[in-house]
Scaffold this active site. Sequence first.
Site, PDB file in Angstrom:
ATOM      1  N   SER A 126      -1.220   2.301   1.078  1.00 19.66           N
ATOM      2  CA  SER A 126      -0.020   2.821   0.433  1.00 19.66           C
ATOM      3  C   SER A 126      -0.249   4.256  -0.035  1.00 19.66           C
ATOM      4  O   SER A 126      -0.589   5.125   0.762  1.00 19.66           O
ATOM      5  CB  SER A 126       0.382   1.888  -0.720  1.00 19.66           C
ATOM      6  N   HIS A 151       2.874   2.262   4.465  1.00 18.18           N
ATOM      7  CA  HIS A 151       4.163   1.563   4.441  1.00 18.18           C
ATOM      8  C   HIS A 151       5.147   2.397   3.630  1.00 18.18           C
ATOM      9  O   HIS A 151       4.797   3.414   3.041  1.00 18.18           O
ATOM     10  CB  HIS A 151       4.034   0.132   3.903  1.00 18.18           C
TER      11      HIS A 151
END
Length: 225
Positions: A126, A151
């Site tokens: 992330s 993501h």
Amino acid sequence: MTDYDRITANPHFDMLMSAHNHVQSTTQSALVPMVVEQSARGERSFDIFSRLLRERVIFLTGQVEDHMANLIVAQLLFLEAENPDKDIHLYINSPGGSVSAGLAIFDTMNFIKPEVSTICMGGAYSMGSFLLAAGQKGKRYALANARVMIHQPSGGAQGQATDIEINAREILKTRARLNEILAERTGQSVEKIEKDVERDYWLDAKEAKEYGLIDEVLERRPASL
């Protein structure tokens, strides 16, 4: 005066170390090793992270949140003040976290004069992977068994419908900006980034290099580090 004496004599060094030690004490479940060294000023003891800071090594570990981001930013600015022409090495092992906190670190990495190399050990997921890719191009690394995941940002809202709509627009705006930055940092098209981050997109170290998130996979320490 040596670099050692100059850095430890800086009036801001003890304050920075105090804040650094506090965060390490609250984020590390195990006992942090201490090192004792002799200098012209006498004997001093440091936790291992503070000792490595003098070698221009910063650790970004655990959740990316505001307090941790403030500490990382302070260390970057401190090392720039000490020597604006010498690289800083940012080691990353993080599950990600707050977008705003991560962008504060990202902007500071670009703002300061020293080049910042990034090294992933363990995992960069992330916002952790975003900061890994944010390092100086040509100086972004991952250790052989590290994992990387990208993501889209997540978020939620409650309250009046208009407030939910405003928050949704802000999330979409933030996602678009993050995708643009990742595209620039990796060499991928914005369209590919948008497609890949729709779900958790996992990569091993070699795949992260092929994707453009890093520049080299390391098994042994290079001379530059």
